[in-house]
Design a protein around this motif. Sequence first.
Motif, PDB file in Angstrom:
ATOM      1  N   GLU A 170       0.830  -1.202   0.000  1.00 20.12           N
ATOM      2  CA  GLU A 170       0.000   0.000   0.000  1.00 20.12           C
ATOM      3  C   GLU A 170       0.866   1.255   0.000  1.00 20.12           C
ATOM      4  OE1 GLU A 170      -3.941   1.597   2.334  1.00 20.12           O
ATOM      5  OE2 GLU A 170      -2.376   0.611   3.512  1.00 20.12           O
ATOM      6  N   GLN A 171       1.919   1.254   0.823  1.00 18.27           N
ATOM      7  CA  GLN A 171       2.821   2.406   0.860  1.00 18.27           C
ATOM      8  C   GLN A 171       3.496   2.616  -0.496  1.00 18.27           C
ATOM      9  OE1 GLN A 171       5.544   2.387   4.318  1.00 18.27           O
ATOM     10  NE2 GLN A 171       4.116   0.964   5.294  1.00 18.27           N
ATOM     11  N   ALA A 172       3.859   1.513  -1.147  1.00 16.82           N
ATOM     12  CA  ALA A 172       4.513   1.606  -2.460  1.00 16.82           C
ATOM     13  C   ALA A 172       3.561   2.168  -3.515  1.00 16.82           C
ATOM     14  CB  ALA A 172       5.024   0.233  -2.885  1.00 16.82           C
ATOM     15  N   VAL A 173       2.302   1.719  -3.478  1.00 21.27           N
ATOM     16  CA  VAL A 173       1.313   2.244  -4.429  1.00 21.27           C
ATOM     17  C   VAL A 173       1.075   3.729  -4.185  1.00 21.27           C
ATOM     18  CG1 VAL A 173      -1.053   2.069  -5.276  1.00 21.27           C
ATOM     19  CG2 VAL A 173       0.191  -0.007  -4.693  1.00 21.27           C
ATOM     20  N   ALA A 174       0.982   4.126  -2.910  1.00 22.24           N
ATOM     21  CA  ALA A 174       0.782   5.543  -2.580  1.00 22.24           C
ATOM     22  C   ALA A 174       1.950   6.386  -3.082  1.00 22.24           C
ATOM     23  CB  ALA A 174       0.615   5.707  -1.069  1.00 22.24           C
ATOM     24  N   GLU A 175       3.173   5.865  -2.944  1.00 20.31           N
ATOM     25  CA  GLU A 175       4.358   6.575  -3.417  1.00 20.31           C
ATOM     26  C   GLU A 175       4.336   6.681  -4.945  1.00 20.31           C
ATOM     27  OE1 GLU A 175       7.966   8.650  -2.707  1.00 20.31           O
ATOM     28  OE2 GLU A 175       6.237   8.099  -1.475  1.00 20.31           O
ATOM     29  N   MET A 176       3.872   5.634  -5.609  1.00 17.22           N
ATOM     30  CA  MET A 176       3.754   5.651  -7.068  1.00 17.22           C
ATOM     31  C   MET A 176       2.777   6.736  -7.522  1.00 17.22           C
ATOM     32  SD  MET A 176       1.941   2.846  -9.514  1.00 17.22           S
ATOM     33  CE  MET A 176       0.348   3.392  -8.869  1.00 17.22           C
TER      34      MET A 176
ATOM     35  N   THR B 101      11.713  16.862 -11.168  1.00 15.05           N
ATOM     36  CA  THR B 101      12.423  15.596 -10.978  1.00 15.05           C
ATOM     37  C   THR B 101      11.895  14.890  -9.745  1.00 15.05           C
ATOM     38  OG1 THR B 101      14.397  16.537 -11.994  1.00 15.05           O
ATOM     39  CG2 THR B 101      14.687  14.541 -10.691  1.00 15.05           C
ATOM     40  N   ALA B 102      11.521  13.638  -9.906  1.00 18.58           N
ATOM     41  CA  ALA B 102      10.938  12.880  -8.802  1.00 18.58           C
ATOM     42  C   ALA B 102      12.030  12.316  -7.904  1.00 18.58           C
ATOM     43  CB  ALA B 102      10.081  11.745  -9.359  1.00 18.58           C
ATOM     44  N   ASP B 103      11.801  12.397  -6.592  1.00 18.53           N
ATOM     45  CA  ASP B 103      12.684  11.752  -5.626  1.00 18.53           C
ATOM     46  C   ASP B 103      12.163  10.330  -5.413  1.00 18.53           C
ATOM     47  OD1 ASP B 103      14.276  10.925  -3.581  1.00 18.53           O
ATOM     48  OD2 ASP B 103      13.551  12.371  -2.097  1.00 18.53           O
ATOM     49  N   ILE B 104      12.901   9.346  -5.926  1.00 19.42           N
ATOM     50  CA  ILE B 104      12.410   7.966  -5.879  1.00 19.42           C
ATOM     51  C   ILE B 104      13.103   7.140  -4.792  1.00 19.42           C
ATOM     52  CG2 ILE B 104      11.860   8.065  -8.342  1.00 19.42           C
ATOM     53  CD1 ILE B 104      14.274   6.228  -8.818  1.00 19.42           C
ATOM     54  N   HIS B 105      13.835   7.832  -3.894  1.00 14.54           N
ATOM     55  CA  HIS B 105      14.571   7.102  -2.848  1.00 14.54           C
ATOM     56  C   HIS B 105      13.617   6.277  -1.982  1.00 14.54           C
ATOM     57  CE1 HIS B 105      17.564   6.214   0.209  1.00 14.54           C
ATOM     58  NE2 HIS B 105      16.726   6.672   1.122  1.00 14.54           N
ATOM     59  N   ASN B 106      12.502   6.888  -1.554  1.00 19.45           N
ATOM     60  CA  ASN B 106      11.549   6.178  -0.692  1.00 19.45           C
ATOM     61  C   ASN B 106      10.938   4.988  -1.423  1.00 19.45           C
ATOM     62  OD1 ASN B 106      10.049   5.776   1.690  1.00 19.45           O
ATOM     63  ND2 ASN B 106       8.284   6.868   0.817  1.00 19.45           N
ATOM     64  N   ALA B 107      10.638   5.153  -2.706  1.00 25.72           N
ATOM     65  CA  ALA B 107      10.068   4.059  -3.497  1.00 25.72           C
ATOM     66  C   ALA B 107      11.063   2.911  -3.633  1.00 25.72           C
ATOM     67  CB  ALA B 107       9.661   4.573  -4.883  1.00 25.72           C
ATOM     68  N   GLN B 108      12.323   3.249  -3.861  1.00 27.70           N
ATOM     69  CA  GLN B 108      13.348   2.206  -3.965  1.00 27.70           C
ATOM     70  C   GLN B 108      13.519   1.449  -2.651  1.00 27.70           C
ATOM     71  OE1 GLN B 108      16.499   4.810  -5.323  1.00 27.70           O
ATOM     72  NE2 GLN B 108      16.402   3.980  -7.413  1.00 27.70           N
ATOM     73  N   THR B 109      13.461   2.194  -1.545  1.00 22.90           N
ATOM     74  CA  THR B 109      13.578   1.558  -0.227  1.00 22.90           C
ATOM     75  C   THR B 109      12.426   0.596   0.014  1.00 22.90           C
ATOM     76  OG1 THR B 109      14.721   3.512   0.659  1.00 22.90           O
ATOM     77  CG2 THR B 109      13.728   1.996   2.262  1.00 22.90           C
ATOM     78  N   LEU B 110      11.214   1.027  -0.327  1.00 18.85           N
ATOM     79  CA  LEU B 110      10.038   0.165  -0.145  1.00 18.85           C
ATOM     80  C   LEU B 110      10.133  -1.086  -1.014  1.00 18.85           C
ATOM     81  CD1 LEU B 110       7.221   2.884  -0.058  1.00 18.85           C
ATOM     82  CD2 LEU B 110       7.745   1.273   1.776  1.00 18.85           C
ATOM     83  N   GLU B 111      10.626  -0.921  -2.241  1.00 17.86           N
ATOM     84  CA  GLU B 111      10.738  -2.081  -3.129  1.00 17.86           C
ATOM     85  C   GLU B 111      11.742  -3.097  -2.590  1.00 17.86           C
ATOM     86  OE1 GLU B 111      11.720  -4.309  -6.931  1.00 17.86           O
ATOM     87  OE2 GLU B 111      13.080  -2.891  -5.976  1.00 17.86           O
ATOM     88  N   ARG B 112      12.876  -2.609  -2.032  1.00 17.14           N
ATOM     89  CA  ARG B 112      13.856  -3.515  -1.428  1.00 17.14           C
ATOM     90  C   ARG B 112      13.268  -4.224  -0.207  1.00 17.14           C
ATOM     91  NH1 ARG B 112      17.601   0.667  -2.743  1.00 17.14           N
ATOM     92  NH2 ARG B 112      17.348   1.553  -0.655  1.00 17.14           N
TER      93      ARG B 112
ATOM     94  N   GLU C 290       4.812  -8.953  -4.097  1.00 24.77           N
ATOM     95  CA  GLU C 290       6.143  -8.606  -4.591  1.00 24.77           C
ATOM     96  C   GLU C 290       6.092  -8.206  -6.071  1.00 24.77           C
ATOM     97  OE1 GLU C 290       9.915  -9.024  -6.530  1.00 24.77           O
ATOM     98  OE2 GLU C 290       8.277 -10.466  -6.780  1.00 24.77           O
ATOM     99  N   LYS C 291       5.206  -8.863  -6.844  1.00 25.35           N
ATOM    100  CA  LYS C 291       5.040  -8.501  -8.257  1.00 25.35           C
ATOM    101  C   LYS C 291       4.534  -7.068  -8.388  1.00 25.35           C
ATOM    102  CE  LYS C 291       4.028 -13.097 -10.184  1.00 25.35           C
ATOM    103  NZ  LYS C 291       2.989 -13.910 -10.842  1.00 25.35           N
ATOM    104  N   VAL C 292       3.597  -6.684  -7.501  1.00 22.82           N
ATOM    105  CA  VAL C 292       3.087  -5.308  -7.521  1.00 22.82           C
ATOM    106  C   VAL C 292       4.241  -4.332  -7.333  1.00 22.82           C
ATOM    107  CG1 VAL C 292       1.603  -3.627  -6.357  1.00 22.82           C
ATOM    108  CG2 VAL C 292       0.791  -5.959  -6.716  1.00 22.82           C
ATOM    109  N   GLY C 293       5.145  -4.661  -6.405  1.00 26.20           N
ATOM    110  CA  GLY C 293       6.309  -3.804  -6.186  1.00 26.20           C
ATOM    111  C   GLY C 293       7.142  -3.646  -7.448  1.00 26.20           C
TER     112      GLY C 293
END
Length: 560
Positions: free
Chosen positions: A476-482, A493-504, A542-545
Amino acid sequence: MDTIINILSLIGSLALFMYGMKIMSEGLEKFAGDRLRSILAAMTRNRVAGVLTGILVTALIQSSSATTVMVVSFVNAGLMTLGQSIGVIMGANIGTTVTAWIISAIGFKINIAAFAIPLLGIGMPLIFGKNSNKKSIGEFIFGFAFLFMGLSFLQTAATNLNIGELVANMLATVPCDSFWTILLFVIVGGIVTMIVQASAATMAITLMLFDMHIPGFGFEQAAALAMGQNIGTTITAFMASLTANTQARRAALAHMFFNVFGVVVVLLFFYPACNAINWLVTDVLQVENNDLYKLSAFHTAFNIINTLLLIGFVNQIEKFVCRVLPQKEQTEEYRLKFITAGILSTAELSIMEAEKEVKHFGELCYKMVDMVRDLMHTEDETEFLKKFSRIERYEKITDNIEVEIANYLHQVSEGRLSSTSKMRIQRMLTQISELESIGDSFYNLGRTINRKKKHSKDQFTEEQKNHMESMLNLTEQAVAEMVRIISLPENITADIHNAQTLEREINNYRSQLKNQNMRDIDAGLYNYQIGVFYIDFISECEKVGDYIMNIIQVKQSSNN
């Protein structure tokens, strides 16, 4: 045979005039790009600023229809309020009179077609250059040349057809001094403009006929035709709003009300108004050979006075159109929210609506997270089936949305686009494909829970439930960040650090739970079948991520 050729020449000349105006408008819009949209979106803080913005933009792009359709699109996309749109539409009506002044000043006084060929020579290297801005300027020059070539050819074709004599013969049976004749000309002007969907083209024809000094077609009759054009031009914005949301239809209705109101008021004082314009141009300004200037002055004065009369009643107009078109009670979540099937001004502007629709697509996917969570915690059989059916329905909705946006983008791509816009379309096509996959994954999550309920009497352990809940929260957090990232403007320019952290975190958690699952099965904490359902759920999250990161990376590439 000559008559047929002359008729086709007349139609072709009008087509060249309209085509010139179209590509001139498109060239300027592409050159201005987001700056033009920013002008419309930002310079509407109050009604006066809105009117001035409408005048400026319409004078630049030489098309009130393009401006009003643009405004309807902005209202539809939620970038402009209904009240702001009314002010811009008022200004657009004034801005469109610039075309009449240009034609009056040089259109029939000199052979402008003689200058058109050299202009094409200036524009050609720009069009074939690599710089997109220079290409847009070249298109503007070409459009300007075509517009006046068309005007010159139109005059020649009309002379060859003896249009003046034909019109004079038609008017011979009509009492020209009758007020009913004035009403007839208003209607004719409206109908012709509705057909050609370009008030500038109809105004050019009116000026041409007036310049021929046809018996029975004087200043009053030409002025009546010009007023009719103001009503006819509203059809373009109306058509653009047919499939739009309620607010956009209200903006189109306000445009129609504004123009019809102005015509009705001026008709009440029509002959005094004509006499006043005649006195102003002839006696006060003392303009020689002033017939065309009188008509242009009437056209401008009509729109300025109409704006001055109504600018103080924007709130009342807004309330009126809201009463005529009340908001529907049912929600519109199951249909495209921003994309309309109506006529759009240019392909470039349509991209904005598509981008808003992609964001809305992401928000719809975000809703499906809660649907899956509700399904996990529902024990009642009837409620469970109802909630699972809702997830199924949303999965079909995501399929349909992907197809509709893709079809729309393919239609837009057939238009005249800058290289930047073509890349934006490609990115959106990738994004909607991944969003549809996210919708499929959420459906698969619901289906996994449903299969487990049907085929196994055993329950998930409390530890499994906690892990599934935790994984769903991360998703849910990853979708919200998306959704946050795809909602950012193109130039940020998008800051994708939080999204990358959530995906890991999602990947590591999946690997951890997968290994733990095998140990728990071996330890006899639950049976193998429950373990399969459990890991299917975790793996789908995990696929959603992965899909989310694909979308974010596409968005990030737009700024590289």
